[in-house]
Design an enzyme around this catalytic site. Structure first.
Site, PDB file in Angstrom:
ATOM      1  N   GLN A  97      -5.669  -1.480   2.598  1.00  0.00           N
ATOM      2  CA  GLN A  97      -4.934  -1.018   3.781  1.00  0.00           C
ATOM      3  C   GLN A  97      -5.755   0.024   4.520  1.00  0.00           C
ATOM      4  O   GLN A  97      -6.329   0.929   3.920  1.00  0.00           O
ATOM      5  CB  GLN A  97      -3.587  -0.442   3.364  1.00  0.00           C
ATOM      6  CG  GLN A  97      -2.774   0.154   4.502  1.00  0.00           C
ATOM      7  CD  GLN A  97      -3.089   1.633   4.745  1.00  0.00           C
ATOM      8  OE1 GLN A  97      -3.444   2.356   3.821  1.00  0.00           O
ATOM      9  NE2 GLN A  97      -2.988   2.060   5.992  1.00  0.00           N
ATOM     10  N   GLY A 156       9.851  -3.586   2.782  1.00  0.00           N
ATOM     11  CA  GLY A 156      10.934  -2.700   3.207  1.00  0.00           C
ATOM     12  C   GLY A 156      12.266  -3.056   2.591  1.00  0.00           C
ATOM     13  O   GLY A 156      12.894  -4.044   2.991  1.00  0.00           O
ATOM     14  N   TYR A 178      -6.201   2.501   8.251  1.00  0.00           N
ATOM     15  CA  TYR A 178      -5.809   3.041   9.550  1.00  0.00           C
ATOM     16  C   TYR A 178      -7.051   3.107  10.426  1.00  0.00           C
ATOM     17  O   TYR A 178      -8.153   3.364   9.927  1.00  0.00           O
ATOM     18  CB  TYR A 178      -5.246   4.460   9.428  1.00  0.00           C
ATOM     19  CG  TYR A 178      -3.998   4.610   8.611  1.00  0.00           C
ATOM     20  CD1 TYR A 178      -2.742   4.345   9.150  1.00  0.00           C
ATOM     21  CD2 TYR A 178      -4.066   5.038   7.280  1.00  0.00           C
ATOM     22  CE1 TYR A 178      -1.588   4.499   8.392  1.00  0.00           C
ATOM     23  CE2 TYR A 178      -2.923   5.196   6.519  1.00  0.00           C
ATOM     24  CZ  TYR A 178      -1.690   4.928   7.076  1.00  0.00           C
ATOM     25  OH  TYR A 178      -0.557   5.083   6.321  1.00  0.00           O
ATOM     26  N   LYS A 220      -0.203  -4.845  10.026  1.00  0.00           N
ATOM     27  CA  LYS A 220       0.975  -4.384   9.288  1.00  0.00           C
ATOM     28  C   LYS A 220       1.744  -3.362  10.128  1.00  0.00           C
ATOM     29  O   LYS A 220       1.170  -2.385  10.610  1.00  0.00           O
ATOM     30  CB  LYS A 220       0.544  -3.730   7.967  1.00  0.00           C
ATOM     31  CG  LYS A 220       1.694  -3.189   7.128  1.00  0.00           C
ATOM     32  CD  LYS A 220       1.169  -2.568   5.841  1.00  0.00           C
ATOM     33  CE  LYS A 220       2.304  -2.116   4.937  1.00  0.00           C
ATOM     34  NZ  LYS A 220       3.084  -0.999   5.526  1.00  0.00           N
ATOM     35  N   PRO A 224       0.823  -1.207   0.000  1.00  0.00           N
ATOM     36  CA  PRO A 224       0.000   0.000   0.000  1.00  0.00           C
ATOM     37  C   PRO A 224       0.859   1.259   0.000  1.00  0.00           C
ATOM     38  O   PRO A 224       1.671   1.457   0.903  1.00  0.00           O
ATOM     39  CB  PRO A 224      -0.813  -0.128   1.286  1.00  0.00           C
ATOM     40  CG  PRO A 224       0.002  -1.002   2.184  1.00  0.00           C
ATOM     41  CD  PRO A 224       0.712  -1.950   1.261  1.00  0.00           C
ATOM     42  N   HIS A 239       7.125   0.671   7.852  1.00  0.00           N
ATOM     43  CA  HIS A 239       6.537   1.757   7.068  1.00  0.00           C
ATOM     44  C   HIS A 239       7.551   2.316   6.062  1.00  0.00           C
ATOM     45  O   HIS A 239       7.603   3.520   5.796  1.00  0.00           O
ATOM     46  CB  HIS A 239       6.030   2.873   7.985  1.00  0.00           C
ATOM     47  CG  HIS A 239       4.747   3.498   7.530  1.00  0.00           C
ATOM     48  ND1 HIS A 239       3.529   3.172   8.065  1.00  0.00           N
ATOM     49  CD2 HIS A 239       4.481   4.444   6.591  1.00  0.00           C
ATOM     50  CE1 HIS A 239       2.572   3.887   7.504  1.00  0.00           C
ATOM     51  NE2 HIS A 239       3.131   4.664   6.582  1.00  0.00           N
ATOM     52  N   THR A 257      -2.709  -0.958   9.372  1.00  0.00           N
ATOM     53  CA  THR A 257      -1.414  -0.372   9.703  1.00  0.00           C
ATOM     54  C   THR A 257      -1.414   0.076  11.164  1.00  0.00           C
ATOM     55  O   THR A 257      -2.268   0.856  11.576  1.00  0.00           O
ATOM     56  CB  THR A 257      -1.106   0.813   8.782  1.00  0.00           C
ATOM     57  OG1 THR A 257      -1.020   0.340   7.432  1.00  0.00           O
ATOM     58  CG2 THR A 257       0.212   1.474   9.159  1.00  0.00           C
ATOM     59  N   GLY A 263       6.849  -1.459  -2.574  1.00  0.00           N
ATOM     60  CA  GLY A 263       6.150  -0.196  -2.731  1.00  0.00           C
ATOM     61  C   GLY A 263       6.843   0.747  -3.687  1.00  0.00           C
ATOM     62  O   GLY A 263       6.353   1.018  -4.786  1.00  0.00           O
ATOM     63  N   ARG A 264       7.992   1.284  -3.275  1.00  0.00           N
ATOM     64  CA  ARG A 264       8.670   2.288  -4.097  1.00  0.00           C
ATOM     65  C   ARG A 264       8.990   1.797  -5.508  1.00  0.00           C
ATOM     66  O   ARG A 264       8.831   2.558  -6.465  1.00  0.00           O
ATOM     67  CB  ARG A 264       9.934   2.786  -3.389  1.00  0.00           C
ATOM     68  CG  ARG A 264       9.638   3.616  -2.127  1.00  0.00           C
ATOM     69  CD  ARG A 264      10.924   4.100  -1.480  1.00  0.00           C
ATOM     70  NE  ARG A 264      10.683   4.926  -0.308  1.00  0.00           N
ATOM     71  CZ  ARG A 264      10.650   4.468   0.949  1.00  0.00           C
ATOM     72  NH1 ARG A 264      10.823   3.174   1.179  1.00  0.00           N
ATOM     73  NH2 ARG A 264      10.437   5.301   1.958  1.00  0.00           N
TER      74      ARG A 264
END
Length: 372
Positions: free
Chosen positions: A143, A302, A145, A246, A93, A270, A171, A324-325
């Site tokens: 995802q 990560g 919160y 997560k 996410p 994160h 998360t 992610g990135r």
């Protein structure tokens, strides 16, 4: 006035084919993204020590490869929550995909469907969850919160269920937002003409705090510092979907998560964007895997930048990894085609790494590969 987030249209197929690694995609994306957008995507918290440590920790794990194993036929396929996927790989996410390309999350979910891996839609996406799911040809997770407006959180979880999501990732590493200095230096705000649309509420034109410098000012209302394990129990009672927790790095927290109703755990810090000084996820993963002891799937994200990193994560006991990135760099460079190219590179590199390590399938990637 709309803030430009990219400097040119997507690269064509020939140009994309010449980008042969995640690092090459990042270099190309940095040249095309506006400084504010690149800083938001690339940056971490504080001095970014944990951000750097995430990638470095994977590279420090040596692979004690096997030889004389028939790897002429091999498969990266696996299952997650009983669903077949083409590789132990999910798109993590990540927020605000429309800063990378005009189609945003629609381009992402189409790329995921094309290669057969799941997408985890961020609650901070720039496309409605329902619209993303309508374009999906594979599994979609959502995802979430737990913010200060609990009825809104309940409704959002139930929206995910109705839209066809297969699971929720909660998360839990954000009681407050980390200090992200790159965002502050570049004056991050949600760009004009773009919205965090899943968080629109009745009576509001957009989320409270939609503008501001840095994520803490822009979206601080979406989190809650009072979060506890009781809130996980509450969320699990609001939906029929399995809930993964997560943001875990400790064995005792992994056990708490399962005791409170979680169906899985995602080892994550994160992306190095919260506590600068947290352990790398490669360092935390084996402790969490041992604590979970096979009772539920453990995922990790990560710093994963290649197929050998995925191999290392599987050897440490992860059921799958999230990236992610790298996906964002693909979007910024080539839209849907760029995102697909990045995912294909990772999957091809995983298959190659498996062959070189003497593994014909995912089940044969075991922890003894990382110790002589």
């Amino acid at each position: 006035m709309t803030i430009a987030t990219t400097s040119a249209g997507p690269l064509g197929a020939d140009a994309l084919s010449r980008l042969a690694s995640v690092a090459a995609f990042e270099e190309a994306a940095r040249a095309r993204l506006a400084p504010m957008a690149y800083a938001y995507y690339a940056g971490g918290a504080g001095a970014e020590r944990t951000l750097s440590r995430n990638a470095e920790a994977w590279s420090r794990l040596l692979v004690w490869y096997r030889v004389m194993v028939d790897v002429s036929r091999r498969s990266t396929a696996t299952t997650l929550f009983g669903r077949p996927i083409a590789a132990p790989l999910l798109v993590a996410p990540t927020a605000l995909h429309k800063m990378a390309c005009d189609e945003g999350e629609i381009a992402t979910v189409r790329a995921c469907g094309a290669v057969g891996v799941p997408m985890v839609v961020s609650s901070l996406s720039t496309t409605r969850l329902e619209d993303v799911c309508a374009q999906a040809t594979g599994p979609v997770l959502f995802q979430l919160y737990i913010g200060q407006d609990r009825p809104f959180v309940r409704d959002l979880a139930q929206r995910a269920e109705s839209a066809g999501c297969v699971a929720i990732e909660l998360t839990v590493d954000t009681p407050v937002w980390g200090l992200r200095e790159r965002e502050q230096r570049t004056g991050f705000r949600v760009p004009d003409g773009m919205g965090v649309v899943n968080l629109y509420r009745d009576g509001h034109a957009g989320p409270t705090g939609h503008s501001g410098v840095g994520i803490g000012q822009a979206l601080g209302w979406t989190i809650d510092a009072s979060l506890s394990w009781r809130d996980l129990e509450w969320l699990c009672a609001q939906t029929k979907l399995p809930v993964l927790v997560k943001g875990v790095c400790r064995a005792d927290d992994a056990r708490h998560a399962l005791a409170s109703g979680a169906a899985g755990v995602v080892v994550s810090n994160h992306g190095g964007r919260q506590l600068d000084g947290a352990p790398a996820t490669a360092e935390a993963l084996p402790h969490v895997v041992d604590a979970v002891a096979g009772r539920a799937p453990v995922l990790v994200d990560g710093g994963i930048r290649g197929g050998t990193d995925i191999l290392r994560a599987l050897a440490l006991g992860a059921a799958a990894v999230q990236v992610g990135r790298p996906l964002l760099w693909g979007l910024a460079v080539g839209g849907e085609a760029g995102a697909r190219r990045v995912l294909e590179l990772l999957m091809e590199d995983l298959s190659r790494s498996m062959a070189l390590a003497g593994c014909a399938d995912v089940a044969s990637v075991t922890r003894d590969l990382l110790s002589p």
